[in-house]
Design an enzyme around this catalytic site. Structure first.
Site, PDB file in Angstrom:
ATOM      1  N   GLU A  38       0.756  -0.962   0.131  1.00 55.89           N
ATOM      2  CA  GLU A  38      -0.008  -0.241  -0.226  1.00 55.89           C
ATOM      3  C   GLU A  38       0.482   1.465  -0.229  1.00 55.89           C
ATOM      4  O   GLU A  38       1.266   1.333   0.766  1.00 55.89           O
ATOM      5  CB  GLU A  38      -0.894  -0.040   0.921  1.00 55.89           C
ATOM      6  N   THR A  82      -6.216   2.621  -4.940  1.00 53.55           N
ATOM      7  CA  THR A  82      -6.242   1.486  -4.538  1.00 53.55           C
ATOM      8  C   THR A  82      -6.766   0.284  -6.182  1.00 53.55           C
ATOM      9  O   THR A  82      -6.471  -0.469  -6.916  1.00 53.55           O
ATOM     10  CB  THR A  82      -6.561   0.961  -3.373  1.00 53.55           C
ATOM     11  N   HIS A 198      -0.604   3.543   5.110  1.00 53.63           N
ATOM     12  CA  HIS A 198      -1.845   4.422   4.120  1.00 53.63           C
ATOM     13  C   HIS A 198      -1.969   5.181   4.494  1.00 53.63           C
ATOM     14  O   HIS A 198      -1.853   5.603   6.014  1.00 53.63           O
ATOM     15  CB  HIS A 198      -3.497   3.616   4.175  1.00 53.63           C
ATOM     16  N   ASP A 257       1.583   0.425  -4.929  1.00 55.40           N
ATOM     17  CA  ASP A 257      -0.448   0.710  -5.948  1.00 55.40           C
ATOM     18  C   ASP A 257      -0.032   1.791  -6.383  1.00 55.40           C
ATOM     19  O   ASP A 257      -0.428   2.656  -7.320  1.00 55.40           O
ATOM     20  CB  ASP A 257      -1.633   1.070  -5.028  1.00 55.40           C
ATOM     21  N   HIS A 258       0.233   2.991  -5.820  1.00 56.49           N
ATOM     22  CA  HIS A 258       0.126   4.241  -6.292  1.00 56.49           C
ATOM     23  C   HIS A 258       1.371   5.866  -5.183  1.00 56.49           C
ATOM     24  O   HIS A 258       1.588   4.900  -3.621  1.00 56.49           O
ATOM     25  CB  HIS A 258      -0.670   4.869  -6.005  1.00 56.49           C
TER      26      HIS A 258
END
Ligand code: GP9
Ligand code: MN
Length: 428
Positions: A38, A82, A198, A257-258
Site C-alpha cells: 500500500e 487502489t 496508508h 500501488d501509488h
C-alpha cells in the site's frame, strides 16, 4: 457496439509486442503471490533514516539474484487509487478520468481478467484484504473478474488493537492469511492487499520501530514508520514461505500501488530527496513504485525499461506461458524487446526514456525543459507519443464505459458468470 471493439482491436494490433523467449513460460505451473504494498514508492528502496534502512526486507528482495526489479516503473492511477491499480494489474485496462472502474462498472461489465484466465487453466484464485469486502466494490468486482475466493475483514479474527486506519494491521493480516493459503489447492493465484501504510500513516507506539523523518510536515513524517512496519510484515511473510517451501514452488510479485506522499507536499518531498526544491519533472519521477518478480531460477537484476501498472498482466501472462496475442490488453510485456516505453499517466501526461510531457511542458531525459528547443524530428516524435497516449487512454475508456468486452469472443475464453460466486464460506 461490436464496431467500436473492432477499432480498439485494430489499435491494439498495431502495437502488439513479441514475448521475450528467454522468459516466456519460465513460471509455468507455479503458484503466484501478488503482494500489494500500500502507498509504497520506489524512493523508499534503500532509503535510510538516521543511518537505518527503512525497508531492509524489501531491499534484500529487490537485490536478490532471482528477483527481477524494475527501477523505471510508474503507478498510473487516477481518482480510483487502489482500485485503479487493481484494475490495471488484473485487466490491463486503465482506470477512468474520474471515479473508479471497480465502483462504477465492476458489478455489471464483462471482463477478461487475470483471475478468470487462471481459473480456466486450473489455478485456484483468491484475494485477501483486511478491510470490509465492499470497499471499492471489491466484493462485486472480484466476481466479475472470476475470483473464486475473497477473504475480507470478516474472515479475520479482530481484537482490540488489531486494526488501524482502514483495516487489520499488516503483520496480523499476513499471519492470519496463512491458514487460508494453506487450504488452497495448488497451483494458486493469491493476492494479498496490505493497508497499514496508508495516509495518514498512523501506527501504535509498540510498532513504531524506526524514527520519523523530520521534514516538519506532520502528514509526511510518519510515512517511513508505517513503511517500515509494512516491510517487517513482508519479511515475516517471506519467512513463512521459506519455512514451508512455498518459496520454491511460487512466483512472488510485489508492487506499490501509488504514491504515499502527494504533490501537495513539495517542500517535504524536496527534503526527503535531499534537494533544495523539486520541479514538475522531479514530481513525475517521484511517481515510481516498485515492481518486483521473484522465483527460483529466474535470471534477476535491475531492469531499466520504462513501464507501469498497465503492463503487469501481459508480463505475468508471458512468464506463466499463457498466450495473449488476441487479448484486449493496453499494456505490454515489460520483458519484450520491441515495446513502446511511453508511460501514460491518467491525466494524459507521460514519461519515457526520451521525452516526457507534464502539462504543456516537454522535458528531455535529463529533466531539462525543451518545449521550444525540439528539432522537427524530435517534435514529430513527441507528437507521436502524445497521440499514442491519448489513443490508448480513450480506447481503454471506450472499452470500459461501453462495456465492449460483451462483444468479444476469443477462442478458448469462457465468459465469467458472477452469479457463480458467493464468498459466503465458512470462517476459519
Ligand atoms: C482500503 C484500501 C485503500 O480497502 O484498499 O484504498 P486507497 O485509499 O489507497 O485507494
Ligand atoms: Mn492504495
Amino acid at each position: 457496439s461490436s464496431e467500436d471493439l473492432k477499432q480498439v482491436e485494430a489499435f491494439l494490433d498495431k502495437h502488439r509486442t513479441m514475448p521475450n523467449m528467454k522468459y516466456f513460460g519460465k513460471a509455468k505451473g507455479k503458484n503466484v503471490f501478488v503482494i500489494h504494498l500500500e502507498s509504497f514508492q520506489q524512493f523508499l528502496i534503500d532509503y535510510k533514516v538516521n543511518g537505518k534502512e527503512v525497508t531492509p526486507n524489501l531491499n534484500k528482495f529487490y537485490a536478490n539474484k532471482n528477483t527481477l526489479s524494475f527501477d523505471n516503473f510508474f503507478h498510473q492511477v487516477g481518482q480510483g487509487k487502489t482500485s485503479d491499480a487493481e484494475t490495471m494489474l488484473e485487466t490491463s485496462l486503465f482506470g477512468l478520468p474520474s471515479g473508479s472502474v471497480m465502483t462504477s462498472y465492476g458489478t455489471n461489465n464483462t471482463f477478461e481478467a487475470l483471475p478468470a484466465l487462471l481459473d480456466q487453466r486450473g489455478y485456484t484464485t483468491a484475494s485477501f484484504h483486511g478491510d470490509v469486502g465492499s470497499f471499492w466494490n471489491r466484493d462485486n468486482t472480484y466476481k466479475s473478474w472470476g475470483y473464486k475466493y475473497f477473504f475480507s475483514e470478516d474472515y479475520y479474527q479482530n481484537k482490540t488493537n488489531y486494526s488501524i486506519g482502514y483495516g487489520l494491521k499488516d503483520k496480523i493480516f499476513m499471519d492470519q492469511s496463512i491458514k487460508y493459503i494453506e487450504k488452497l489447492p495448488q497451483p494458486f493465484y493469491a493476492k494479498l492487499i496490505t493497508v497499514t501504510n496508508h495516509y495518514p500513516y498512523e501506527l501504535d507506539k509498540a510498532n513504531q520501530t524506526i524514527e520519523k523523518t523530520t521534514t516538519g510536515d506532520a502528514t509526511v513524517d510518519g510515512y517511513v514508520q508505517t513503511a517500515h512496519y509494512l516491510d517487517q510484515s513482508f519479511g515475516e511473510f517471506l519467512d513463512y514461505l521459506k519455512k514451508t517451501g512455498l518459496d520454491k514452488t511460487s512466483m512472488i510479485v510485489a508492487y506499490g500501488d501509488h504514491y504515499g506522499i502527494s504533490n501537495n507536499h513539495k517542500k517535504a518531498i524536496a527534503d526527503l530527496l535531499h534537494k533544495k526544491e523539486v520541479d514538475s519533472y522531479d514530481l513525475a519521477m517521484f511517481q515510481k513504485v516498485p515492481f518486483m518478480i521473484h522465483f527460483p531460477g529466474l535470471k534477476g537484476g535491475i531492469n531499466h525499461t520504462y513501464g507501469g501498472e498497465i503492463d503487469v498482466m501481459p508480463t505475468l501472462l508471458d512468464l506463466m506461458g499463457i498466450k495473449d496475442t488476441h487479448m484486449i490488453q493496453f499494456g505490454h510485456d515489460l520483458l519484450a524487446k520491441d515495446r513502446n516505453q511511453t508511460v501514460a499517466f491518467r491525466n494524459g501526461d507521460f514519461v519515457s526514456p526520451t521525452f516526457s510531457k507534464i502539462g504543456s511542458t516537454i522535458y528531455n531525459a535529463q529533466g531539462e525543459v525543451v518545449t521550444d528547443k525540439l528539432t522537427p524530428e524530435q517534435a514529430k516524435e513527441v507528437k507521436e507519443q502524445e497521440n499514442y497516449v491519448d489513443d490508448e487512454l480513450s480506447y481503454s475508456d471506450k472499452v470500459v464505459t461501453g462495456d465492449l468486452l460483451r462483444f468479444y469472443k476469443p477462442t478458448g475464453f469462457k465468459k465469467v458468470n458472477p452469479g457463480d460466486f458467493t464468498y459466503n464460506y465458512k470462517r476459519a
